[in-house]
Design a protein around this motif. Sequence first.
Motif, short mmCIF file in Angstrom:
data_model
loop_
_atom_site.label_atom_id
_atom_site.label_comp_id
_atom_site.label_asym_id
_atom_site.label_seq_id
_atom_site.Cartn_x
_atom_site.Cartn_y
_atom_site.Cartn_z
N SER A 118 76.31 43.04 50.36
CA SER A 118 77.74 43.31 50.31
C SER A 118 78.01 44.79 50.46
N THR A 119 79.28 45.09 50.70
CA THR A 119 79.68 46.48 50.79
C THR A 119 80.93 46.69 49.97
N VAL A 120 81.16 47.94 49.58
CA VAL A 120 82.38 48.32 48.89
C VAL A 120 83.22 49.06 49.90
N GLU A 121 84.52 48.88 49.84
CA GLU A 121 85.41 49.51 50.78
C GLU A 121 85.12 51.01 50.88
N GLY A 122 84.76 51.46 52.07
CA GLY A 122 84.52 52.87 52.29
C GLY A 122 83.11 53.32 51.94
N ASP A 123 82.33 52.48 51.32
CA ASP A 123 80.98 52.85 50.92
C ASP A 123 80.00 51.76 51.34
N ASN A 124 78.83 52.17 51.76
CA ASN A 124 77.75 51.22 51.99
C ASN A 124 76.98 51.14 50.69
N GLN B 136 66.59 49.79 51.43
CA GLN B 136 65.63 48.73 51.68
C GLN B 136 64.20 49.27 51.69
N ALA B 137 64.01 50.51 52.05
CA ALA B 137 62.66 51.07 52.02
C ALA B 137 62.12 51.08 50.60
N VAL B 138 62.99 51.27 49.62
CA VAL B 138 62.57 51.24 48.22
C VAL B 138 62.46 49.81 47.74
N ASN B 139 63.46 48.98 48.04
CA ASN B 139 63.53 47.64 47.49
C ASN B 139 62.62 46.63 48.16
N ASP B 140 62.26 46.85 49.40
CA ASP B 140 61.49 45.85 50.12
C ASP B 140 60.02 46.22 50.28
N ASN B 141 59.58 47.27 49.59
CA ASN B 141 58.17 47.63 49.76
C ASN B 141 57.29 46.64 49.03
N ALA B 142 56.00 46.66 49.33
CA ALA B 142 55.05 45.69 48.79
C ALA B 142 54.97 45.75 47.27
N GLU B 143 55.30 46.88 46.68
CA GLU B 143 55.20 47.03 45.24
C GLU B 143 56.45 46.55 44.52
N GLY B 144 57.45 46.10 45.24
CA GLY B 144 58.70 45.65 44.63
C GLY B 144 59.68 46.80 44.53
N PRO B 145 60.81 46.56 43.87
CA PRO B 145 61.84 47.60 43.78
C PRO B 145 61.37 48.76 42.90
N GLY B 146 61.96 49.92 43.13
CA GLY B 146 61.67 51.08 42.29
C GLY B 146 62.45 51.00 41.00
N THR B 147 62.35 52.04 40.20
CA THR B 147 63.11 52.10 38.95
C THR B 147 64.59 52.25 39.26
N GLY C 17 67.82 56.26 46.39
CA GLY C 17 67.66 55.73 47.73
C GLY C 17 68.96 55.31 48.39
N ASP C 18 70.08 55.46 47.71
CA ASP C 18 71.37 55.04 48.26
C ASP C 18 72.37 56.17 48.11
N SER D 185 74.94 59.30 45.05
CA SER D 185 74.45 60.68 44.97
C SER D 185 75.10 61.46 43.83
N THR D 186 76.37 61.26 43.56
CA THR D 186 77.02 61.95 42.45
C THR D 186 76.45 61.47 41.13
N LEU D 187 76.22 60.17 41.01
CA LEU D 187 75.61 59.62 39.79
C LEU D 187 74.23 60.21 39.57
N VAL D 188 73.43 60.27 40.61
CA VAL D 188 72.07 60.83 40.49
C VAL D 188 72.15 62.28 40.03
N SER D 189 73.07 63.05 40.60
CA SER D 189 73.24 64.45 40.19
C SER D 189 73.65 64.55 38.73
N ALA D 190 74.55 63.65 38.30
CA ALA D 190 75.01 63.66 36.91
C ALA D 190 73.89 63.28 35.96
N VAL D 191 73.10 62.27 36.32
CA VAL D 191 71.97 61.85 35.48
C VAL D 191 70.98 62.99 35.35
N THR D 192 70.73 63.70 36.45
CA THR D 192 69.82 64.84 36.42
C THR D 192 70.37 65.96 35.54
N ALA D 193 71.65 66.28 35.70
CA ALA D 193 72.27 67.34 34.90
C ALA D 193 72.23 67.02 33.41
#
Length: 193
Positions: A26-32, A37-48, A55-56, A60-68
């Motif tokens: 699915s998609t959200v309006e204005g956002d993919n 899939q490179a993370v989720n479909d690898n042989a080891e399964g999904p990442g954390t 990977g999406d 990106s803003t959430l990842v920056s906030a989590v890091t901060a």
Amino acid sequence: MKKLTLALASAATLALAACGDPVEESTVEGDNVAADQAVNDNAEGPGTIVEVAQGDETFSTLVSAVTAAGLGETLSGEGPFTVFAPTNDAFAKIPEATLTELTTNDTDTLGTILQYHVVEGNVDAATLTKAIQDAGEDGYTINTVGGGTLTATMDGSNVVLTDATGGTATVTATDVEASNGVVHVIDTVLMPQ
């Protein structure tokens, strides 16, 4: 109101369209919102949860906030966690000056806000939807990692989360799998107070 005790022992962070398709389809309006899939479909399964978000570009803003806020390591931990993840568009609803202040000078408050989006356990869309239906019109109470509560209700076929301030977020995609839990995508940042 029936209560769901989903408290998390360690601090962590990161709206379900009832019976909605998993985010990969699915998609959200204005956002993919498709998880990388490179993370989720690898042989080891999904990442954390953190790896899935990294990977999406939608998160990106959430990842920056989590890091901060210094929560990346926790969300990469064993879990399981259920995360209601705001998109970049959700963060864009916060005034830019406020978001800058949170990510640079007030990271404690930022951490509190982010922890408000996380609950203990792996709660998929079907489980949450059933809990809401069983709870009735008052909604289903969810205890968050930060010690606050969210009220989950249905608006037609959409799950809506109401925060402590009376603000609402709609779940726009569900069941993004991670090795340490599940992510549900929301359209607004939830506020604990």
